[in-house]
Write a protein that holds these residues in place. Structure first.
Motif, PDB file in Angstrom:
ATOM      1  N   TYR A  99       0.858  -1.183   0.000  1.00 14.84           N
ATOM      2  CA  TYR A  99       0.000   0.000   0.000  1.00 14.84           C
ATOM      3  C   TYR A  99       0.898   1.238   0.000  1.00 14.84           C
ATOM      4  O   TYR A  99       1.916   1.270   0.693  1.00 14.84           O
ATOM      5  CB  TYR A  99      -0.887   0.076   1.250  1.00 14.84           C
ATOM      6  N   GLN A 100       0.507   2.239  -0.737  1.00 19.52           N
ATOM      7  CA  GLN A 100       1.192   3.532  -0.658  1.00 19.52           C
ATOM      8  C   GLN A 100       0.461   4.369   0.388  1.00 19.52           C
ATOM      9  O   GLN A 100      -0.594   4.944   0.131  1.00 19.52           O
ATOM     10  CB  GLN A 100       1.175   4.228  -2.026  1.00 19.52           C
ATOM     11  N   VAL A 101       1.034   4.421   1.597  1.00 19.69           N
ATOM     12  CA  VAL A 101       0.368   5.043   2.735  1.00 19.69           C
ATOM     13  C   VAL A 101       0.778   6.511   2.843  1.00 19.69           C
ATOM     14  O   VAL A 101       1.970   6.827   2.835  1.00 19.69           O
ATOM     15  CB  VAL A 101       0.718   4.304   4.043  1.00 19.69           C
ATOM     16  N   PHE A 102      -0.213   7.399   2.957  1.00 24.89           N
ATOM     17  CA  PHE A 102       0.056   8.829   3.135  1.00 24.89           C
ATOM     18  C   PHE A 102      -0.020   9.242   4.594  1.00 24.89           C
ATOM     19  O   PHE A 102       0.795  10.022   5.080  1.00 24.89           O
ATOM     20  CB  PHE A 102      -0.942   9.656   2.314  1.00 24.89           C
ATOM     21  N   ARG A 103      -1.033   8.781   5.284  1.00 32.32           N
ATOM     22  CA  ARG A 103      -1.200   9.081   6.712  1.00 32.32           C
ATOM     23  C   ARG A 103      -2.022   7.964   7.316  1.00 32.32           C
ATOM     24  O   ARG A 103      -2.724   7.241   6.591  1.00 32.32           O
ATOM     25  CB  ARG A 103      -1.855  10.447   6.924  1.00 32.32           C
ATOM     26  N   ALA A 104      -1.939   7.815   8.635  1.00 30.89           N
ATOM     27  CA  ALA A 104      -2.597   6.672   9.262  1.00 30.89           C
ATOM     28  C   ALA A 104      -2.926   6.991  10.715  1.00 30.89           C
ATOM     29  O   ALA A 104      -2.444   7.976  11.289  1.00 30.89           O
ATOM     30  CB  ALA A 104      -1.711   5.431   9.181  1.00 30.89           C
ATOM     31  N   GLY A 105      -3.754   6.135  11.318  1.00 32.03           N
ATOM     32  CA  GLY A 105      -4.098   6.241  12.721  1.00 32.03           C
ATOM     33  C   GLY A 105      -4.267   4.859  13.316  1.00 32.03           C
ATOM     34  O   GLY A 105      -4.711   3.930  12.639  1.00 32.03           O
ATOM     35  N   GLN A 106      -3.907   4.706  14.588  1.00 31.25           N
ATOM     36  CA  GLN A 106      -3.995   3.438  15.285  1.00 31.25           C
ATOM     37  C   GLN A 106      -5.060   3.531  16.364  1.00 31.25           C
ATOM     38  O   GLN A 106      -5.170   4.544  17.058  1.00 31.25           O
ATOM     39  CB  GLN A 106      -2.642   3.083  15.905  1.00 31.25           C
ATOM     40  N   SER A 107      -5.864   2.487  16.522  1.00 30.67           N
ATOM     41  CA  SER A 107      -6.920   2.490  17.530  1.00 30.67           C
ATOM     42  C   SER A 107      -6.308   2.596  18.922  1.00 30.67           C
ATOM     43  O   SER A 107      -5.152   2.202  19.144  1.00 30.67           O
ATOM     44  CB  SER A 107      -7.771   1.227  17.411  1.00 30.67           C
ATOM     45  N   PRO A 108      -7.059   3.118  19.899  1.00 32.03           N
ATOM     46  CA  PRO A 108      -6.508   3.310  21.251  1.00 32.03           C
ATOM     47  C   PRO A 108      -5.962   2.034  21.879  1.00 32.03           C
ATOM     48  O   PRO A 108      -5.027   2.098  22.685  1.00 32.03           O
ATOM     49  CB  PRO A 108      -7.700   3.857  22.039  1.00 32.03           C
ATOM     50  N   GLY A 153      -4.524  -0.315  20.195  1.00 29.13           N
ATOM     51  CA  GLY A 153      -3.404  -0.749  19.375  1.00 29.13           C
ATOM     52  C   GLY A 153      -3.705  -1.882  18.419  1.00 29.13           C
ATOM     53  O   GLY A 153      -2.818  -2.308  17.668  1.00 29.13           O
ATOM     54  N   ARG A 154      -4.929  -2.380  18.397  1.00 26.51           N
ATOM     55  CA  ARG A 154      -5.230  -3.585  17.627  1.00 26.51           C
ATOM     56  C   ARG A 154      -5.623  -3.334  16.172  1.00 26.51           C
ATOM     57  O   ARG A 154      -5.648  -4.263  15.375  1.00 26.51           O
ATOM     58  CB  ARG A 154      -6.349  -4.365  18.322  1.00 26.51           C
ATOM     59  N   LYS A 155      -5.961  -2.091  15.831  1.00 26.02           N
ATOM     60  CA  LYS A 155      -6.428  -1.806  14.476  1.00 26.02           C
ATOM     61  C   LYS A 155      -5.669  -0.632  13.880  1.00 26.02           C
ATOM     62  O   LYS A 155      -5.171   0.244  14.594  1.00 26.02           O
ATOM     63  CB  LYS A 155      -7.932  -1.504  14.464  1.00 26.02           C
ATOM     64  N   ILE A 156      -5.614  -0.620  12.562  1.00 26.46           N
ATOM     65  CA  ILE A 156      -4.966   0.447  11.813  1.00 26.46           C
ATOM     66  C   ILE A 156      -5.952   0.996  10.792  1.00 26.46           C
ATOM     67  O   ILE A 156      -6.668   0.229  10.127  1.00 26.46           O
ATOM     68  CB  ILE A 156      -3.708  -0.062  11.075  1.00 26.46           C
ATOM     69  N   ALA A 157      -5.999   2.298  10.654  1.00 29.61           N
ATOM     70  CA  ALA A 157      -6.720   2.956   9.565  1.00 29.61           C
ATOM     71  C   ALA A 157      -5.684   3.747   8.775  1.00 29.61           C
ATOM     72  O   ALA A 157      -4.892   4.486   9.356  1.00 29.61           O
ATOM     73  CB  ALA A 157      -7.800   3.879  10.105  1.00 29.61           C
ATOM     74  N   ALA A 158      -5.678   3.582   7.462  1.00 27.75           N
ATOM     75  CA  ALA A 158      -4.656   4.227   6.637  1.00 27.75           C
ATOM     76  C   ALA A 158      -5.283   4.875   5.414  1.00 27.75           C
ATOM     77  O   ALA A 158      -6.207   4.324   4.802  1.00 27.75           O
ATOM     78  CB  ALA A 158      -3.604   3.201   6.201  1.00 27.75           C
ATOM     79  N   VAL A 159      -4.798   6.056   5.092  1.00 27.50           N
ATOM     80  CA  VAL A 159      -5.156   6.718   3.839  1.00 27.50           C
ATOM     81  C   VAL A 159      -4.120   6.300   2.808  1.00 27.50           C
ATOM     82  O   VAL A 159      -2.929   6.580   2.972  1.00 27.50           O
ATOM     83  CB  VAL A 159      -5.183   8.249   4.009  1.00 27.50           C
ATOM     84  N   THR A 160      -4.543   5.610   1.768  1.00 23.74           N
ATOM     85  CA  THR A 160      -3.626   5.037   0.793  1.00 23.74           C
ATOM     86  C   THR A 160      -3.969   5.512  -0.621  1.00 23.74           C
ATOM     87  O   THR A 160      -5.120   5.847  -0.918  1.00 23.74           O
ATOM     88  CB  THR A 160      -3.673   3.502   0.827  1.00 23.74           C
ATOM     89  N   ARG A 161      -2.951   5.487  -1.499  1.00 24.33           N
ATOM     90  CA  ARG A 161      -3.186   5.881  -2.886  1.00 24.33           C
ATOM     91  C   ARG A 161      -3.966   4.802  -3.619  1.00 24.33           C
ATOM     92  O   ARG A 161      -3.629   3.621  -3.589  1.00 24.33           O
ATOM     93  CB  ARG A 161      -1.866   6.139  -3.606  1.00 24.33           C
ATOM     94  N   TYR A 183      -4.128  -4.686  13.066  1.00 30.18           N
ATOM     95  CA  TYR A 183      -2.705  -4.341  13.004  1.00 30.18           C
ATOM     96  C   TYR A 183      -1.912  -5.525  12.471  1.00 30.18           C
ATOM     97  O   TYR A 183      -2.067  -6.670  12.920  1.00 30.18           O
ATOM     98  CB  TYR A 183      -2.218  -3.976  14.411  1.00 30.18           C
ATOM     99  N   GLY A 184      -1.046  -5.275  11.485  1.00 26.99           N
ATOM    100  CA  GLY A 184      -0.175  -6.302  10.941  1.00 26.99           C
ATOM    101  C   GLY A 184      -0.807  -7.183   9.891  1.00 26.99           C
ATOM    102  O   GLY A 184      -0.153  -8.106   9.383  1.00 26.99           O
ATOM    103  N   GLU A 185      -2.063  -6.916   9.542  1.00 35.67           N
ATOM    104  CA  GLU A 185      -2.742  -7.745   8.539  1.00 35.67           C
ATOM    105  C   GLU A 185      -3.211  -6.867   7.381  1.00 35.67           C
ATOM    106  O   GLU A 185      -2.988  -5.661   7.350  1.00 35.67           O
ATOM    107  CB  GLU A 185      -3.933  -8.463   9.190  1.00 35.67           C
ATOM    108  N   ALA A 186      -3.862  -7.531   6.385  1.00 41.05           N
ATOM    109  CA  ALA A 186      -4.406  -6.797   5.254  1.00 41.05           C
ATOM    110  C   ALA A 186      -5.485  -5.831   5.742  1.00 41.05           C
ATOM    111  O   ALA A 186      -6.243  -6.138   6.659  1.00 41.05           O
ATOM    112  CB  ALA A 186      -4.982  -7.763   4.228  1.00 41.05           C
ATOM    113  N   LEU A 187      -5.535  -4.652   5.115  1.00 38.65           N
ATOM    114  CA  LEU A 187      -6.514  -3.634   5.472  1.00 38.65           C
ATOM    115  C   LEU A 187      -7.558  -3.535   4.367  1.00 38.65           C
ATOM    116  O   LEU A 187      -7.225  -3.337   3.199  1.00 38.65           O
ATOM    117  CB  LEU A 187      -5.828  -2.269   5.655  1.00 38.65           C
TER     118      LEU A 187
END
Length: 575
Positions: free
Chosen positions: A345-354, A356-364, A377-381
């Protein structure tokens, strides 16, 4: 602004040749220290009358410095003529001003002997509302005040301003900020609602704070906060130290049919509310009987499970987007597992859940489009529905809901459920009024939103209404020197960290109501400022034109962040 006032002042003085003291300003501001209802307006406190030799200009300035509400504003009334002192009924609340000047008022004709008109000029700072909350208010203030010489030779005011006008210095010396604790959006923990209350008399301070608590949230947060205290419940007796053992007794009127869980929430609200005004143990009662069957005297440390912290967990560390990959923000700078760290993924910015178990990413998604991806976290989004040319840094509300702004206009939230992720628009029309949003951050308790809208810092309430969410009660917090806000992050429960376009003050700590703007040192920093985040501590981390810096306190010198990750990187912490 001040130069213009001084020029006008000297011109009027020269023209009128009145034997009055020249213009003067209130000394430079100091920051307030909070409290308010056993009714402080009727409390007794020693008040010093104005000196006998005060001229009209100095009398009006001293009147504006009389901030104490004690004994129905007795300190201010002593500047009024006898008849006006008895009749004066200022409107509820206070207008807080700064840069105060008093000058002779221009007149179309001569005044009677013993009468002088004084023009009071100032810059508005904000208002203390009847519910004891503060809201900013900007612009120039001007009022004409009639002053007359009394039979004893003293000057006294006969036409005071219709509202109570108080200098910021005086307000800061008399009032202090106190967080009053209510329940968050899902009523599982306590969060602060900042109010300002007169510090004296100290003996009634705990009772006045509890009065604010039982009255409910402030108007600006009434739709976002909840309370476990039933309507109509009030302190049954004065909140005071128990005889002999020093505990602070809070004896509430009858609660009615209230569950044990709700009683514990009430205890948390009371104990956390009193922690800033008393170090004593709190003894909670209902009609003279113990509020809780299993505990009597409590401290905040006994109720930590109800406190929602607004800084990242110390044990989770941070992450950073580096060269469009997600990496750990530690000495290893290792990529996170999965496609977000591998470069898939081409990641521009991201945030992690409080948690730590989930990731949200803004990708191209394409050369002209970005998309929101969310997953473990650590898996396919999984790529979710919305796409746009721009998306703000994702911000989490709990660990199953993430928000972003698409195209600077549409606020969206993605929610996780048993059936997967669903996306919906947030009703933000009242909050944005159609203006572009460049950054948006939710408080970690989920009750407030802070955003950069058209270069301004705007705070609002997050209101849950029948399953939908509405952003309400927007309040713009004007920055010093009209600086443009470039980015923001919650610093803790009661303040934010913001970056600006100012060379002299590129970073500020801002109280959540905008009353205090405390500048971080500008040493080492260079414009343009690019990003800001907050880590445990809290530690403020900013990226400028060449490096990424960290600081724990506005008075500290900025230190280079370790590991060195480059100023184009985007560090962030859970939340």
């Amino acid at each position: 602004m001040m130069g213009g006032r001084v020029t006008r002042c000297l011109a009027v003085l020269s023209a009128l040749l009145l034997p009055l003291t020249a213009c003067a300003s209130i000394p430079e501001e100091s920051d307030p220290v909070a409290v308010r209802e056993a009714d402080e307006r009727n409390s007794t406190a020693e008040v010093t009358p104005p000196p006998d030799n005060l001229d009209p200009l100095a009398l009006v300035r001293r009147f504006v410095d009389s901030a104490s509400p004690a004994s129905n504003h007795e300190a201010a009334r002593m500047h009024l003529a006898e008849a006006q002192a008895k009749q004066w009924l200022p409107t509820p609340g206070l207008l807080i001003v700064d840069n105060v000047d008093t000058i002779p008022a221009q007149q179309s004709g001569p005044l009677p002997d013993g009468v002088q008109m004084v023009t009071l000029q100032a810059d508005k700072v904000g208002r203390l509302l009847p519910d004891s909350s503060f809201v900013p208010d900007v612009g120039e203030y001007e009022a004409n005040v009639r002053v007359e010489r009394q039979r004893d030779g003293k000057w006294r005011i006969t036409t005071p301003p219709p509202e109570m006008v108080v200098s910021k210095n005086a307000f800061s010396s008399v009032y202090r900020s106190v967080p009053i604790y209510f329940l968050d959006h899902d009523s599982t923990g306590v969060v602060p609602d900042v109010r300002y209350v007169a510090s004296q008399p100290a003996s009634t301070l705990p009772r006045r704070v509890i009065d604010l608590l039982t009255a409910g949230p402030s108007d600006g947060l009434r739709s976002a906060l909840h309370t476990a205290i039933p309507p109509g419940v009030r302190p049954r007796t004065n909140t005071s130290e128990a005889t002999g053992d020093g505990a602070l007794e809070v004896n509430l009127s009858k609660l009615g049919d209230v569950s044990d869980d709700s009683r514990w929430l009430i205890a948390a609200q009371v104990v956390f509310t009193l922690q800033k005004v008393s170090n004593a143990r709190v003894r909670l009662q209902e009609e003279g009987m113990p509020l809780l069957s299993s505990a009597q005297d409590l401290r905040p440390t006994d109720l930590t499970k109800f406190e929602i912290d607004n800084v990242p967990r110390q044990d989770l560390g941070g992450l950073a987007v580096i060269d469009e990959r997600l990496r750990r923000l530690d000495s290893s700078a290792d990529p996170v597992p999965g496609p977000a760290g591998s470069g898939e993924y081409q990641v521009f910015r991201a945030g992690q859940s409080p948690d730590g178990r989930k990731i949200a990413a803004v990708t191209r998604r394409s050369p002209d489009e970005v998309a929101l991806r969310v997953g473990p976290y650590g898996e396919a989004l999984a790529e979710l529905g919305p796409v746009g040319s721009f998306m703000s840094k994702p911000t989490w509300r709990g660990s199953s809901e993430v928000w972003t702004v698409v195209g600077g206009r549409d606020v969206i939230r993605a929610r996780s459920s048993a059936g997967g992720w669903s996306v919906e628009r947030v009703d933000s029309q009242q909050f944005t009024e159609g203006r572009p949003i460049t950054d948006l951050r939710l408080s970690r308790d989920g009750t407030r939103v802070a955003a950069v809208i058209d270069g301004r810092l705007v705070i609002g309430a997050v209101s849950d209404q029948d399953g939908a969410v509405v952003l309400q009660r927007p309040i713009a917090l004007p920055a010093p020197q009209n600086a443009q806000i470039l980015g923001l992050e919650w610093r803790d429960k009661e303040s934010l960290a913001v970056i600006t376009d100012s060379n002299s003050s590129p970073v500020y700590e801002v109280s959540v109501d905008g009353f205090l703007w405390k500048a971080y040192t500008s040493a080492n920093l260079g414009q343009p400022m690019k990003t800001v985040t907050v880590g445990p501590g809290p530690t403020v981390i900013v990226a400028d034109r060449s490096n990424i810096w960290s600081s724990r306190d506005p008075n500290d010198v900025w230190s280079l962040l370790e590991p060195r990750i480059g100023s184009s990187s985007v560090p962030f912490f859970p939340g």
